[in-house]
Write a protein that holds these residues in place. Sequence first.
Motif, PDB file in Angstrom:
ATOM      1  N   ASP A  38       0.865  -1.218   0.147  1.00 22.53           N
ATOM      2  CA  ASP A  38      -0.011  -0.050   0.004  1.00 22.53           C
ATOM      3  C   ASP A  38       0.787   1.310   0.142  1.00 22.53           C
ATOM      4  O   ASP A  38       0.238   2.317  -0.179  1.00 22.53           O
ATOM      5  CB  ASP A  38      -0.933   0.158   1.216  1.00 22.53           C
ATOM      6  CG  ASP A  38      -2.079  -1.014   1.331  1.00 22.53           C
ATOM      7  OD1 ASP A  38      -2.385  -1.575   0.122  1.00 22.53           O
ATOM      8  OD2 ASP A  38      -2.457  -1.502   2.186  1.00 22.53           O
ATOM      9  N   GLU A  39       2.141   1.247   0.244  1.00 22.00           N
ATOM     10  CA  GLU A  39       3.011   2.497   0.507  1.00 22.00           C
ATOM     11  C   GLU A  39       3.381   2.722  -1.046  1.00 22.00           C
ATOM     12  O   GLU A  39       3.169   2.109  -1.928  1.00 22.00           O
ATOM     13  CB  GLU A  39       4.141   2.114   1.205  1.00 22.00           C
ATOM     14  CG  GLU A  39       3.647   1.839   2.681  1.00 22.00           C
ATOM     15  CD  GLU A  39       3.064   3.106   3.385  1.00 22.00           C
ATOM     16  OE1 GLU A  39       3.500   4.083   3.274  1.00 22.00           O
ATOM     17  OE2 GLU A  39       2.060   2.677   3.823  1.00 22.00           O
ATOM     18  N   TYR A  40       4.314   3.670  -1.265  1.00 22.53           N
ATOM     19  CA  TYR A  40       4.720   4.028  -2.413  1.00 22.53           C
ATOM     20  C   TYR A  40       6.053   3.169  -2.823  1.00 22.53           C
ATOM     21  O   TYR A  40       7.237   3.881  -3.200  1.00 22.53           O
ATOM     22  CB  TYR A  40       5.153   5.666  -2.620  1.00 22.53           C
ATOM     23  CG  TYR A  40       4.109   6.283  -2.439  1.00 22.53           C
ATOM     24  CD1 TYR A  40       3.692   6.820  -3.788  1.00 22.53           C
ATOM     25  CD2 TYR A  40       3.285   6.749  -1.142  1.00 22.53           C
ATOM     26  CE1 TYR A  40       2.466   7.657  -3.706  1.00 22.53           C
ATOM     27  CE2 TYR A  40       2.408   7.619  -1.534  1.00 22.53           C
ATOM     28  CZ  TYR A  40       1.675   7.981  -2.522  1.00 22.53           C
ATOM     29  OH  TYR A  40       0.693   8.717  -2.752  1.00 22.53           O
ATOM     30  N   ASN A  41       6.120   1.752  -2.702  1.00 19.01           N
ATOM     31  CA  ASN A  41       7.006   0.811  -3.093  1.00 19.01           C
ATOM     32  C   ASN A  41       6.818   0.178  -4.458  1.00 19.01           C
ATOM     33  O   ASN A  41       6.028  -0.181  -4.590  1.00 19.01           O
ATOM     34  CB  ASN A  41       7.260  -0.091  -1.917  1.00 19.01           C
ATOM     35  CG  ASN A  41       7.592   0.425  -0.486  1.00 19.01           C
ATOM     36  OD1 ASN A  41       8.422   1.192  -0.515  1.00 19.01           O
ATOM     37  ND2 ASN A  41       7.244  -0.027   0.336  1.00 19.01           N
ATOM     38  N   GLU A  67      -5.752  16.690 -19.640  1.00 17.80           N
ATOM     39  CA  GLU A  67      -6.123  17.993 -18.820  1.00 17.80           C
ATOM     40  C   GLU A  67      -4.839  18.494 -18.295  1.00 17.80           C
ATOM     41  O   GLU A  67      -4.221  17.862 -17.688  1.00 17.80           O
ATOM     42  CB  GLU A  67      -7.316  17.750 -18.038  1.00 17.80           C
ATOM     43  CG  GLU A  67      -8.431  17.155 -18.356  1.00 17.80           C
ATOM     44  CD  GLU A  67      -9.616  16.677 -17.132  1.00 17.80           C
ATOM     45  OE1 GLU A  67      -9.397  17.211 -16.240  1.00 17.80           O
ATOM     46  OE2 GLU A  67     -10.333  15.745 -17.795  1.00 17.80           O
ATOM     47  N   ASN A  68      -4.910  19.843 -18.221  1.00 19.07           N
ATOM     48  CA  ASN A  68      -3.994  20.495 -17.491  1.00 19.07           C
ATOM     49  C   ASN A  68      -4.214  20.737 -15.862  1.00 19.07           C
ATOM     50  O   ASN A  68      -5.287  21.531 -15.640  1.00 19.07           O
ATOM     51  CB  ASN A  68      -3.242  21.858 -17.774  1.00 19.07           C
ATOM     52  CG  ASN A  68      -2.687  21.699 -19.293  1.00 19.07           C
ATOM     53  OD1 ASN A  68      -1.746  20.867 -19.459  1.00 19.07           O
ATOM     54  ND2 ASN A  68      -2.840  22.603 -20.141  1.00 19.07           N
ATOM     55  N   ALA A  69      -4.142  19.757 -14.907  1.00 22.96           N
ATOM     56  CA  ALA A  69      -4.388  19.625 -13.750  1.00 22.96           C
ATOM     57  C   ALA A  69      -3.450  19.187 -12.911  1.00 22.96           C
ATOM     58  O   ALA A  69      -2.922  18.006 -12.984  1.00 22.96           O
ATOM     59  CB  ALA A  69      -5.765  19.010 -13.721  1.00 22.96           C
ATOM     60  N   LYS A  70      -2.987  19.654 -11.507  1.00 21.51           N
ATOM     61  CA  LYS A  70      -2.385  19.013 -10.713  1.00 21.51           C
ATOM     62  C   LYS A  70      -3.289  18.247  -9.793  1.00 21.51           C
ATOM     63  O   LYS A  70      -4.315  18.770  -9.027  1.00 21.51           O
ATOM     64  CB  LYS A  70      -1.788  20.336  -9.819  1.00 21.51           C
ATOM     65  CG  LYS A  70      -0.607  19.787  -8.958  1.00 21.51           C
ATOM     66  CD  LYS A  70       0.474  19.428  -9.466  1.00 21.51           C
ATOM     67  CE  LYS A  70       1.499  18.859  -8.524  1.00 21.51           C
ATOM     68  NZ  LYS A  70       2.770  18.172  -9.098  1.00 21.51           N
ATOM     69  N   VAL A  71      -3.253  16.938  -9.761  1.00 15.93           N
ATOM     70  CA  VAL A  71      -4.193  16.165  -9.051  1.00 15.93           C
ATOM     71  C   VAL A  71      -3.542  15.266  -8.048  1.00 15.93           C
ATOM     72  O   VAL A  71      -2.383  15.230  -7.691  1.00 15.93           O
ATOM     73  CB  VAL A  71      -4.655  14.788 -10.049  1.00 15.93           C
ATOM     74  CG1 VAL A  71      -5.769  15.493 -10.942  1.00 15.93           C
ATOM     75  CG2 VAL A  71      -4.050  14.144 -10.733  1.00 15.93           C
ATOM     76  N   GLU A  72      -4.378  15.048  -6.887  1.00 16.92           N
ATOM     77  CA  GLU A  72      -3.914  14.557  -5.578  1.00 16.92           C
ATOM     78  C   GLU A  72      -5.011  13.084  -5.684  1.00 16.92           C
ATOM     79  O   GLU A  72      -5.975  13.211  -5.417  1.00 16.92           O
ATOM     80  CB  GLU A  72      -4.303  15.398  -4.517  1.00 16.92           C
ATOM     81  CG  GLU A  72      -3.526  16.495  -4.146  1.00 16.92           C
ATOM     82  CD  GLU A  72      -2.035  16.374  -3.778  1.00 16.92           C
ATOM     83  OE1 GLU A  72      -1.998  15.342  -2.812  1.00 16.92           O
ATOM     84  OE2 GLU A  72      -1.139  17.187  -3.824  1.00 16.92           O
ATOM     85  N   MET A  73      -4.260  12.074  -5.979  1.00 13.49           N
ATOM     86  CA  MET A  73      -5.169  10.831  -5.913  1.00 13.49           C
ATOM     87  C   MET A  73      -4.995  10.515  -4.606  1.00 13.49           C
ATOM     88  O   MET A  73      -4.266  10.563  -3.567  1.00 13.49           O
ATOM     89  CB  MET A  73      -4.319   9.815  -6.835  1.00 13.49           C
ATOM     90  CG  MET A  73      -4.410  10.294  -8.403  1.00 13.49           C
ATOM     91  SD  MET A  73      -5.642  10.823  -8.997  1.00 13.49           S
ATOM     92  CE  MET A  73      -5.949   9.229  -9.943  1.00 13.49           C
ATOM     93  N   GLU A  74      -6.098   9.423  -4.103  1.00 13.04           N
ATOM     94  CA  GLU A  74      -6.201   9.046  -3.080  1.00 13.04           C
ATOM     95  C   GLU A  74      -5.164   7.800  -2.613  1.00 13.04           C
ATOM     96  O   GLU A  74      -5.007   7.616  -1.511  1.00 13.04           O
ATOM     97  CB  GLU A  74      -7.665   8.284  -2.915  1.00 13.04           C
ATOM     98  CG  GLU A  74      -8.704   9.338  -2.836  1.00 13.04           C
ATOM     99  CD  GLU A  74     -10.246   8.392  -2.891  1.00 13.04           C
ATOM    100  OE1 GLU A  74     -10.101   7.409  -2.429  1.00 13.04           O
ATOM    101  OE2 GLU A  74     -11.150   9.306  -3.229  1.00 13.04           O
ATOM    102  N   ARG A  75      -4.744   7.149  -3.471  1.00 11.16           N
ATOM    103  CA  ARG A  75      -3.466   6.054  -3.299  1.00 11.16           C
ATOM    104  C   ARG A  75      -2.545   6.214  -4.510  1.00 11.16           C
ATOM    105  O   ARG A  75      -2.864   6.866  -5.449  1.00 11.16           O
ATOM    106  CB  ARG A  75      -4.507   4.684  -3.403  1.00 11.16           C
ATOM    107  CG  ARG A  75      -4.872   4.537  -4.899  1.00 11.16           C
ATOM    108  CD  ARG A  75      -5.813   3.415  -4.725  1.00 11.16           C
ATOM    109  NE  ARG A  75      -6.672   3.050  -5.909  1.00 11.16           N
ATOM    110  CZ  ARG A  75      -5.902   2.472  -6.818  1.00 11.16           C
ATOM    111  NH1 ARG A  75      -4.873   2.242  -7.141  1.00 11.16           N
ATOM    112  NH2 ARG A  75      -7.010   2.357  -8.095  1.00 11.16           N
ATOM    113  N   PRO A  76      -1.650   5.417  -4.321  1.00  9.98           N
ATOM    114  CA  PRO A  76      -0.307   5.309  -5.079  1.00  9.98           C
ATOM    115  C   PRO A  76      -0.957   4.886  -6.441  1.00  9.98           C
ATOM    116  O   PRO A  76      -1.776   3.787  -6.403  1.00  9.98           O
ATOM    117  CB  PRO A  76       0.586   4.778  -4.583  1.00  9.98           C
ATOM    118  CG  PRO A  76       0.413   4.250  -3.168  1.00  9.98           C
ATOM    119  CD  PRO A  76      -1.116   4.674  -3.080  1.00  9.98           C
ATOM    120  N   SER A  77      -0.268   5.100  -7.269  1.00 13.31           N
ATOM    121  CA  SER A  77      -0.522   4.438  -8.764  1.00 13.31           C
ATOM    122  C   SER A  77      -0.106   2.743  -8.708  1.00 13.31           C
ATOM    123  O   SER A  77       0.609   2.509  -8.267  1.00 13.31           O
ATOM    124  CB  SER A  77       0.026   5.165 -10.118  1.00 13.31           C
ATOM    125  OG  SER A  77       1.652   4.932  -9.758  1.00 13.31           O
TER     126      SER A  77
END
Length: 142
Positions: A38-41, A67-77
């Motif tokens: 679940d981490e950014y590993n 889209e030109n947008a700075k997004v904050e996703m709920e979880r890592p990709s």
Amino acid sequence: MKKILFVFFGIISIFIVGCSNALENEEQSIKVQKLIGDEYNYEDFKEIINSEQVIKAKEVLNDIDWENAKVEMERPSDYRFGFQYKNPDIEAKAVLYELWISPNKDKVELVIDAESKYAQLDKNKSAILFEIITGENLSDLK
């Protein structure tokens, strides 16, 4: 004098187009990393070296209306990937694509964080890109 300038600009234009085409024709691969836990590993998942697959992925990405947008996703990709020239002497700006599988598992979302770009692909493009990047069918996910 005008003829000389015209010829000069014509030669320069041909040179520039020739150089850019040479880079476009250079073979590339796609390096893919997969999220672990679940981490950014992330760990190296696969490298796509098949030229047809690389070209198809580039076509899908080039056809996106970003889209030109700075997004904050709920979880890592879920995955991240980038293109690399096979020739180590070629230096190019690396673009890191981050890929999320939608909650319904029928589409993918992409972010290029460094360029503040976001896109949600339609079902068809999502399926094509996901299969290239992972080797799996998006429709098979549960």
